[in-house]
Design a protein around this motif. Structure first.
Motif, short mmCIF file in Angstrom:
data_model
loop_
_atom_site.label_atom_id
_atom_site.label_comp_id
_atom_site.label_asym_id
_atom_site.label_seq_id
_atom_site.Cartn_x
_atom_site.Cartn_y
_atom_site.Cartn_z
N LEU A 40 0.05 -0.75 -5.87
CA LEU A 40 -0.57 0.26 -6.72
C LEU A 40 0.46 1.00 -7.57
N SER A 41 1.68 1.13 -7.08
CA SER A 41 2.71 1.80 -7.88
C SER A 41 3.00 1.01 -9.16
N ILE A 42 2.91 -0.31 -9.08
CA ILE A 42 3.11 -1.14 -10.28
C ILE A 42 1.94 -0.92 -11.24
N GLN A 43 0.73 -0.87 -10.71
CA GLN A 43 -0.42 -0.59 -11.57
C GLN A 43 -0.30 0.79 -12.22
N LEU A 44 0.16 1.77 -11.46
CA LEU A 44 0.34 3.11 -11.99
C LEU A 44 1.36 3.09 -13.13
N ALA A 62 4.61 6.12 -1.56
CA ALA A 62 3.46 6.57 -0.75
C ALA A 62 2.18 5.87 -1.20
N ILE A 63 2.05 5.67 -2.49
CA ILE A 63 0.87 4.96 -3.00
C ILE A 63 0.84 3.54 -2.44
N ASP A 64 1.98 2.89 -2.44
CA ASP A 64 2.05 1.53 -1.91
C ASP A 64 1.78 1.51 -0.40
N SER A 122 -1.88 0.26 4.01
CA SER A 122 -2.72 0.68 5.13
C SER A 122 -4.18 0.28 4.90
N ARG A 123 -4.65 0.46 3.68
CA ARG A 123 -6.03 0.07 3.36
C ARG A 123 -6.21 -1.44 3.41
N ARG A 124 -5.19 -2.19 2.99
CA ARG A 124 -5.25 -3.66 3.07
C ARG A 124 -5.34 -4.10 4.52
N GLU A 125 -4.54 -3.46 5.39
CA GLU A 125 -4.56 -3.81 6.81
C GLU A 125 -5.93 -3.54 7.42
#
Length: 159
Positions: free
Chosen positions: A10-14, A138-140, A145-148
């Motif tokens: 997500l940090s890359i998307q951000l 932290a975003i990553d 955590s959500r992926r897990e």
């Protein structure tokens, strides 16, 4: 067993979103510098371009304030001062966007509008760099955590 691929950081998307917003602001600035009309009529390209840019930046910040920041605050309470600073910046940037909108709607002097856009660009760059540096990891971690959790749920339900 195949687990759905949700591994995009997500940090890359951000960072990509921030870069796209920088590019849109630069294009808007270049449009003003090209000597086109600033302001009404309501159908002017500059007015549409400005409205589109302002709406995109506002949506980005509204999404962070309403979704990302509360999630980060829950998972990483130590980031509260950083999140507070970022939210404060969002308010400052919203005020600048209103000023830019007023200038465009009022057919302001192009030099005045370019000055406002330059100020907005400086604040955006500082804000984006701070955000990427301070909450990127932290975003990553939140995303991991959500992926897990999704993978565990997927595995227990049989996909």
């Amino acid at each position: 067993m195949v687990v759905p691929d949700r591994a995009v950081a997500l940090s890359i998307q951000l960072t990509r979103t921030h870069q796209a917003l920088r590019e849109r602001l630069d294009a808007l600035r270049q449009e003003v510098l090209s000597g086109g009309p600033v302001g009404p009529p309501a159908g002017s390209d500059l007015l549409r371009h400005c409205a589109g840019f302002c709406a995109a930046l506002e949506r980005h910040h509204t999404g962070e304030d309403g979704g990302l920041f509360p999630a980060l605050r829950r998972e990483f309470p130590e980031l509260a001062p950083t999140i507070d600073k970022l939210a404060e910046d969002h308010g400052l940037i919203a005020g600048l966007l209103r000023r830019v909108d007023e200038l465009v709607a009022g057919a302001a002097d192009p030099a005045m509008l370019v000055g406002e856009l330059d100020g907005l660009a400086a604040i955006m760059d500082s804000h984006f760099a701070f955000e990427e540096r301070r909450v990127g990891a932290a975003i990553d971690a939140l995303n991991a955590s959500r992926r897990e959790m999704a993978a565990a749920e997927w595995a227990t339900t049989g996909g």
